[in-house]
Design a protein around this motif. Structure first.
Motif, PDB file in Angstrom:
ATOM      1  N   SER A   1       0.991  -1.150   0.049  1.00 33.27           N
ATOM      2  CA  SER A   1      -0.109   0.112  -0.006  1.00 33.27           C
ATOM      3  C   SER A   1       0.919   1.180   0.077  1.00 33.27           C
TER       4      SER A   1
ATOM      5  N   PHE B   1       2.563   1.305  -3.688  1.00 39.78           N
ATOM      6  CA  PHE B   1       1.832   1.311  -4.923  1.00 39.78           C
ATOM      7  C   PHE B   1       0.588   2.525  -4.528  1.00 39.78           C
ATOM      8  N   GLY B   2       0.140   2.755  -3.320  1.00 40.12           N
ATOM      9  CA  GLY B   2      -0.914   3.532  -3.146  1.00 40.12           C
ATOM     10  C   GLY B   2      -2.030   2.456  -3.165  1.00 40.12           C
ATOM     11  N   HIS B   3      -3.071   3.282  -2.927  1.00 40.24           N
ATOM     12  CA  HIS B   3      -4.517   2.471  -2.811  1.00 40.24           C
ATOM     13  C   HIS B   3      -5.622   3.471  -3.275  1.00 40.24           C
TER      14      HIS B   3
ATOM     15  N   THR C   1      -8.307   7.743  -1.360  1.00 35.61           N
ATOM     16  CA  THR C   1      -7.616   7.255  -2.363  1.00 35.61           C
ATOM     17  C   THR C   1      -6.067   8.124  -1.793  1.00 35.61           C
TER      18      THR C   1
ATOM     19  N   PRO D   1      -1.910   8.284  -2.849  1.00 37.28           N
ATOM     20  CA  PRO D   1      -0.910   8.019  -3.603  1.00 37.28           C
ATOM     21  C   PRO D   1       0.203   7.356  -2.897  1.00 37.28           C
ATOM     22  N   GLY D   2       1.023   6.217  -3.809  1.00 39.21           N
ATOM     23  CA  GLY D   2       2.060   5.563  -3.055  1.00 39.21           C
ATOM     24  C   GLY D   2       3.289   6.259  -3.348  1.00 39.21           C
TER      25      GLY D   2
ATOM     26  N   GLU E   1       4.517   7.250  -6.856  1.00 39.87           N
ATOM     27  CA  GLU E   1       4.139   8.582  -7.296  1.00 39.87           C
ATOM     28  C   GLU E   1       4.701   9.704  -6.545  1.00 39.87           C
TER      29      GLU E   1
ATOM     30  N   THR F   1       0.052  -0.536 -10.731  1.00 39.28           N
ATOM     31  CA  THR F   1      -1.346  -0.133 -10.652  1.00 39.28           C
ATOM     32  C   THR F   1      -1.607  -0.135  -9.147  1.00 39.28           C
ATOM     33  N   PRO F   2      -2.041   0.862  -8.763  1.00 42.47           N
ATOM     34  CA  PRO F   2      -2.438   0.800  -7.112  1.00 42.47           C
ATOM     35  C   PRO F   2      -3.262  -0.044  -6.699  1.00 42.47           C
TER      36      PRO F   2
END
Length: 178
Positions: free
Chosen positions: A101, A104-106, A117, A119-120, A123, A156-157
């Motif tokens: 998480s 990559f973010g979620h 949302t 950002p990971g 980003e 891909t998040p």
């Protein structure tokens, strides 16, 4: 008019402080500040000067406490990305799900507790350098997802469907024999 002028002066002050702090960081982690006179250290210093401007992915190996992060910072601050973010991540302290998480973010609703949302770090480091410390502790499942980022510079998040592209340099370090 007084409020507008005061805001402009405040913004100028913040910008100058930001520039000052960036220069302080750059000076602190300059390659010339690394210490070591042995032949092996001199070889490492020569290697850093060669690899820094290249922009390639770097793996730094060595025992704990030998200065792997200092070398990573020296590579970053001697590179063309020196004015962009340097984001360190300690892979050893994060659980597999949290690490995924964080990297990559979620997207909102992708798991319990994902109310927004996020950002990971890929980003966040876009344009700069992401330093993955103790990469040998990452699970094989996360390693395979990381491979996609290394090869294609896209990910891909968690819970997402849209592929995101990033322009970053990856530097990894480990004390394990990979």
């Amino acid at each position: 008019l007084t409020v507008v002028v005061k805001k402009a002066l405040d913004n100028r002050s913040i910008l100058l402080e930001n520039l000052y702090l960036r220069n302080e960081l750059r000076d602190k982690y300059r390659f010339e500040n690394l210490i070591g006179s042995s032949k092996k250290m001199q070889d490492i210093f020569r290697l850093v000067t060669k690899v820094a401007p290249a922009g390639s992915t770097v793996l730094i190996t060595g025992e704990s406490g030998t200065g792997k992060e200092l070398i990573a910072r020296a590579v970053h601050f001697a590179s063309l990305r020196k004015d962009r973010p340097f984001i360190p991540v300690d892979c050893a302290v994060l659980s597999e799900n949290l690490l995924e998480s964080e990297l990559f973010g979620h997207v909102k609703g992708s798991f319990t507790g994902a109310v927004v949302t996020k950002p990971g770090l890929f980003e966040v480091a876009d344009g700069g350098t992401l330093f993955l410390d103790e990469i040998g502790n990452i699970s094989p499942a996360t390693q395979s997802k990381l491979l996609r980022v290394i090869q294609e510079r896209e990910f891909t998040p968690v819970g997402g469907t849209k592929v995101k592209k990033v322009d970053l340099r990856l530097i990894a370090a480990t004390n394990k024999d990979l």
